[in-house]
Design an enzyme around this catalytic site. Structure first.
Site, short mmCIF file in Angstrom:
data_model
loop_
_atom_site.label_atom_id
_atom_site.label_comp_id
_atom_site.label_asym_id
_atom_site.label_seq_id
_atom_site.Cartn_x
_atom_site.Cartn_y
_atom_site.Cartn_z
N ASN A 63 0.84 -1.19 0.00
CA ASN A 63 0.00 0.00 0.00
C ASN A 63 0.88 1.25 0.00
O ASN A 63 1.67 1.41 -0.93
CB ASN A 63 -1.08 -0.03 1.08
CG ASN A 63 -0.61 -0.26 2.49
OD1 ASN A 63 -0.14 -1.35 2.83
ND2 ASN A 63 -0.76 0.74 3.36
N ASP A 64 0.80 2.11 0.97
CA ASP A 64 1.35 3.47 0.89
C ASP A 64 2.80 3.52 0.42
O ASP A 64 3.66 2.81 0.95
CB ASP A 64 1.29 4.14 2.26
CG ASP A 64 -0.07 4.10 2.90
OD1 ASP A 64 -0.99 3.50 2.33
OD2 ASP A 64 -0.20 4.67 4.00
N PRO A 65 3.12 4.43 -0.53
CA PRO A 65 4.53 4.74 -0.80
C PRO A 65 5.09 5.53 0.37
O PRO A 65 4.44 6.43 0.90
CB PRO A 65 4.46 5.60 -2.07
CG PRO A 65 3.11 6.24 -2.02
CD PRO A 65 2.20 5.25 -1.34
#
Length: 592
Positions: A63-65
């Site tokens: 998920n999140d960078p």
């Protein structure tokens, strides 16, 4: 054969690393890849639907960078990663490196639970470059098993001479920020890149004033420090709005007057030559309640630690980086090319069971260069220039008139993995429809009511991508033009991505996505670029004023069976001034 090809690509990249003097770093990873490639479970979805040139690890959930940065000639991307499966959980910081932001090699995870203050989770964060050029990572840790009690930690490279930053140390003074003073400890996360002014560091942490429901105010708390070790919260938030919990805040300066080069986070309003420079700031937040990113452009008072949007209604109007499947984004300043680059996560549109079966879930959008539009009202975005060397065989159309109800196939190349740029010209806007006042403020509802199959006065016109030969499957990316609203002179332009016919699979999430395009179309001209990559369509309208990313999983339009069309569903002629489509090659992508 595909598995052998992946290994061959990996060994080719090893050769490049040998030339760079760093082959020992990835040798062990490549041996593991060679041994494990055949063990990847088969997908119940055609493997040709795995993206070709969008970032993703070889397998499992992302998920999140997190904390993108440039260090000693290498780009680094960290990301929330589950090393044990294709669903969220067991989160560590995955780590990949690149010379060009397109070809990537995966290294071992950079940050894993290992200390008391991150024992139950290593969540999102950012990187800050210290004055001596050393990067520091700030991230959220979960330190209690019964609740998601969130604290902030710091990590430093163990060996600053290693350009690949393989190993990270967590100093004993962690956690460095804890949720005191009435802050809800379960909603206190995602520290930003820090900036420095007047001898003090500052950073933001996302939170909410109450329990995170629809009435809660999202807030960006400011913390200050002189030594990057002891941090104190400023009494009032930098900014707040009644939007629900703010995740993944981002705060950075942009130069006015439409200049494309970016600014370092600590840049001041005075240039190196001493001349006064007009600078604006962007505050972006990811809405936990609605699952999209929004931003405002405004001014920042360093003394008062206060940010004020230029548009008083900006917090309600919700300017977005992307009006599609795009969340938890993060920018960074690239000193190599003096630009600001945006990363964003795109989740899947299939079921969790499908994700488990195919062995992977989640991608990152193509990195985008971002800058302030000359109007000063919004950001512009465009795919980084490094994606263009992936272009291969091309075909073009020029000065082709598309009659009402007509569609024209673009032939001569494979379009399941393509880059398409098209310039449209509408000879007359006289037939544009009136805009329903009830839908005038909600582009997504408007697109849902007037999708690609609904005939209009001027539009819908655009592209059918990932279409089957019989067109039972197709994803429409298009514009529709409406007459000016009362008291306005400029026609209203709607941009939509309509995947409601993108697949015969009934289990997919296929919402329409849409945004208004703040552009003057009085001359009838507008452009569109779509990056097509097997199961993702990432589109940029009017040179990057409005962007929409959609995840799609066709059943028929797969591989060589995917088609590309230009279509006109309106009552007015539309001319394709020029269209160029390129087949896109596959870069090295983390050994896959």
């Amino acid at each position: 054969m595909r598995a052998l090809a992946r290994v061959a690509w990996a060994w080719a990249w090893l050769l490049l690393l040998q030339l760079a003097g760093a082959s020992h770093v990835v040798y062990e990873n490549l041996l593991e890849l060679e041994a494990a490639t055949e063990a990847v479970p088969p997908s119940i979805i055609d493997p040709l639907l795995r993206t070709g040139y969008h970032f993703q690890p070889r397998k499992n959930w992302i998920n999140d960078p997190n904390a993108p940065l440039y260090y000693k000639g290498w780009y680094h991307l960290f990301y929330q990663y589950n090393p044990k499966g294709a669903v969220w959980g067991n989160i560590v910081w995955g780590h990949s490196v690149s010379r060009d932001l397109i070809n990537w090699v995966a290294l071992k995870p950079a940050i894993e639970p290992s200390i008391a203050s991150d024992k139950y989770g290593c969540w999102s964060g950012s990187a800050t470059m210290m004055p001596d050029g050393t990067p520091a990572i700030m991230y959220t840790g979960v330190n209690r098993p019964d609740v998601n009690y969130q604290v902030q930690n710091v990590a430093y490279p163990r060996n600053v001479s290693d350009p690949l930053l393989r190993d990270w140390d967590k100093p004993g003074h962690n956690p460095i920020i804890v949720p005191r003073g009435g802050i809800n400890a379960t909603q206190f996360r995602d520290p930003t890149t820090a900036w420095r002014a007047g001898g003090r560091w500052r950073l933001l942490i996302g939170s909410a004033t109450t329990g995170g429901n629809a009435a809660a105010h999202g807030v960006a708390y400011v913390y200050r420090s002189r030594d990057f070790r002891r941090w104190t919260r400023v009494p009032r938030p930098l900014h707040s709005a009644a939007t629900g919990m703010w995740e993944c805040p981002d705060f950075y300066p942009v130069e006015a007057a439409g200049r494309r080069h970016g600014l370092d986070t600590s840049a001041t309003a005075v240039s190196g030559s001493g001349r006064r420079r007009v600078t604006k700031y962007v505050l972006k937040n990811s809405l936990d309640l609605r699952r999209y990113d929004y931003y405002t452009v405004g001014t920042y008072d360093r003394k008062a630690e206060k940010y004020v949007p230029d548009d008083p209604a900006g917090d309600e109007r919700h300017l977005r980086y992307d009006y599609g499947n795009f969340y938890a984004s993060k920018t960074f300043y690239d000193p190599a090319k003096k630009r600001r680059i945006l990363w964003g996560w795109a989740n899947e549109s299939d079921t969790s069971a499908d994700d488990v079966a195919k062995g992977w879930a989640g991608i990152q959008a193509i990195p985008r260069t971002v800058w302030l539009d000359p109007s000063g009202k919004q950001l512009m975005q465009w795919p980084i220039e490094e994606v263009e060397p992936l272009r291969g065989k091309s075909v073009s159309l020029k000065d082709r008139v598309i009659k009402p109800g007509e569609h024209v196939e673009v032939t001569g190349l494979q379009t399941a993995q393509a880059d398409v740029e098209v310039s449209f010209e509408v000879p007359s806007l006289a037939g544009a429809e009136a805009l329903d006042p009830e839908l005038a403020g909600d582009a997504q509802r408007l697109c849902g009511a007037m999708g690609a199959a609904v005939e209009g006065g001027v539009g819908p016109f655009g592209l059918w991508v990932l279409a089957s030969g019989d067109r039972r499957e197709r994803t429409a990316v298009f514009f529709r033009v409406f007459r000016p609203a009362r008291g306005k002179k400029q026609p209203v332009v709607l941009m939509c991505s309509d995947p409601t016919k993108s697949s015969l699979n009934p289990n997919l999430y296929q919402p329409t996505f849409a945004g208004f395009v703040d552009t003057d179309i009085s001359d009838g001209k507008i452009s569109l670029r779509s990056l097509i990559d097997r199961s993702v369509v990432e589109s940029f309208g009017a040179g990057g004023k409005t962007c929409i990313l959609s995840r799609v999983y066709p059943s028929l339009a797969v591989g060589k069976n995917a088609r590309l069309y230009v279509f006109n569903g309106g009552k007015a002629d539309v001319k394709v001034s020029r269209l160029t489509a390129w087949e896109m090659k596959k870069p090295l992508m983390n050994g896959a």
